[in-house]
Scaffold this motif. Structure first.
Motif, PDB file in Angstrom:
ATOM      1  N   ASN A   1       0.864  -1.174   0.000  1.00  0.00           N
ATOM      2  CA  ASN A   1       0.000   0.000   0.000  1.00  0.00           C
ATOM      3  C   ASN A   1       0.910   1.236   0.000  1.00  0.00           C
ATOM      4  OD1 ASN A   1      -1.567   2.205   0.879  1.00  0.00           O
ATOM      5  ND2 ASN A   1      -2.974   0.846   1.953  1.00  0.00           N
ATOM      6  N   VAL A   2       0.723   2.088  -0.986  1.00  0.00           N
ATOM      7  CA  VAL A   2       1.607   3.246  -1.122  1.00  0.00           C
ATOM      8  C   VAL A   2       1.527   4.153   0.104  1.00  0.00           C
ATOM      9  CG1 VAL A   2       2.069   5.317  -2.502  1.00  0.00           C
ATOM     10  CG2 VAL A   2       1.565   3.174  -3.639  1.00  0.00           C
TER      11      VAL A   2
ATOM     12  N   GLU B   1      12.091   1.848  -6.146  1.00  0.00           N
ATOM     13  CA  GLU B   1      11.864   0.422  -6.390  1.00  0.00           C
ATOM     14  C   GLU B   1      10.676  -0.088  -5.562  1.00  0.00           C
ATOM     15  OE1 GLU B   1      14.376  -3.640  -6.353  1.00  0.00           O
ATOM     16  OE2 GLU B   1      15.590  -1.838  -6.132  1.00  0.00           O
ATOM     17  N   LEU B   2      10.614   0.355  -4.317  1.00  0.00           N
ATOM     18  CA  LEU B   2       9.502  -0.039  -3.448  1.00  0.00           C
ATOM     19  C   LEU B   2       8.181   0.483  -3.994  1.00  0.00           C
ATOM     20  CD1 LEU B   2      10.963   0.526   0.117  1.00  0.00           C
ATOM     21  CD2 LEU B   2       9.890  -1.564  -0.678  1.00  0.00           C
ATOM     22  N   THR B   3       8.191   1.737  -4.428  1.00  0.00           N
ATOM     23  CA  THR B   3       6.971   2.336  -4.967  1.00  0.00           C
ATOM     24  C   THR B   3       6.506   1.554  -6.194  1.00  0.00           C
ATOM     25  OG1 THR B   3       7.771   4.469  -4.189  1.00  0.00           O
ATOM     26  CG2 THR B   3       5.926   4.507  -5.712  1.00  0.00           C
ATOM     27  N   ASN B   4       7.451   1.231  -7.064  1.00  0.00           N
ATOM     28  CA  ASN B   4       7.109   0.445  -8.264  1.00  0.00           C
ATOM     29  C   ASN B   4       6.581  -0.928  -7.898  1.00  0.00           C
ATOM     30  OD1 ASN B   4       7.936   2.523  -9.891  1.00  0.00           O
ATOM     31  ND2 ASN B   4       9.961   1.676 -10.259  1.00  0.00           N
ATOM     32  N   GLN B   5       7.231  -1.536  -6.938  1.00  0.00           N
ATOM     33  CA  GLN B   5       6.846  -2.884  -6.499  1.00  0.00           C
ATOM     34  C   GLN B   5       5.418  -2.876  -5.958  1.00  0.00           C
ATOM     35  OE1 GLN B   5       8.532  -5.674  -6.744  1.00  0.00           O
ATOM     36  NE2 GLN B   5       7.267  -6.982  -5.475  1.00  0.00           N
ATOM     37  N   ILE B   6       5.108  -1.871  -5.143  1.00  0.00           N
ATOM     38  CA  ILE B   6       3.767  -1.779  -4.550  1.00  0.00           C
ATOM     39  C   ILE B   6       2.728  -1.465  -5.629  1.00  0.00           C
ATOM     40  CG2 ILE B   6       2.339  -0.342  -3.040  1.00  0.00           C
ATOM     41  CD1 ILE B   6       4.788  -0.285  -1.122  1.00  0.00           C
ATOM     42  N   SER B   7       3.082  -0.557  -6.530  1.00  0.00           N
ATOM     43  CA  SER B   7       2.137  -0.150  -7.563  1.00  0.00           C
ATOM     44  C   SER B   7       1.814  -1.297  -8.525  1.00  0.00           C
ATOM     45  CB  SER B   7       2.703   1.012  -8.384  1.00  0.00           C
ATOM     46  OG  SER B   7       3.156   2.017  -7.524  1.00  0.00           O
ATOM     47  N   SER B   8       2.757  -2.218  -8.682  1.00  0.00           N
ATOM     48  CA  SER B   8       2.552  -3.282  -9.658  1.00  0.00           C
ATOM     49  C   SER B   8       1.686  -4.410  -9.102  1.00  0.00           C
ATOM     50  CB  SER B   8       3.896  -3.847 -10.114  1.00  0.00           C
ATOM     51  OG  SER B   8       4.503  -4.549  -9.056  1.00  0.00           O
ATOM     52  N   ASN B   9       1.386  -4.352  -7.800  1.00  0.00           N
ATOM     53  CA  ASN B   9       0.593  -5.429  -7.207  1.00  0.00           C
ATOM     54  C   ASN B   9      -0.885  -5.105  -7.192  1.00  0.00           C
ATOM     55  OD1 ASN B   9       2.260  -7.738  -6.197  1.00  0.00           O
ATOM     56  ND2 ASN B   9       3.416  -5.990  -5.426  1.00  0.00           N
TER      57      ASN B   9
END
Ligand SMILES: [Zn+2]
Length: 89
Positions: free
Chosen positions: A53-54, A81-89
């Protein structure tokens, strides 16, 4: 490793709620001091957990909770990287 039927519960550094480890993103401080996102749950080292969750990520960054948990400063790269990882889920 001790085998257990229960799914491990971990607290999110953003909202503080406990949830199944599977639902959280794990950030690991590797023995060489580098922070990495542990996508497979296999990285050794100290881990910090955040909901997918962002808002939780932002809150954890604001509170410097990840840095405190891991004893290492978060780089801009890992935040992206974390933001991308969260957004991709
Ligand atoms: Zn959370």
């Amino acid at each position: 490793m001790v085998k257990t039927k229960k799914i491990p519960q971990r607290s999110c550094l953003g909202c503080g709620l406990k949830t199944n480890k599977q639902n959280l993103i794990r950030v690991v401080r590797r023995p060489d001091g580098v922070l990495v996102i542990d996508k497979k749950g296999k990285e050794p080292g100290r881990g910090a957990y955040i909901c997918q969750n962002v808002d939780c990520l932002k809150e954890a960054i604001r509170k410097k909770a990840i840095e405190r948990a891991l004893g290492e400063k978060l780089s801009d790269d890992i935040i992206v990287e974390l933001t991308n990882q969260i957004s991709s889920n």
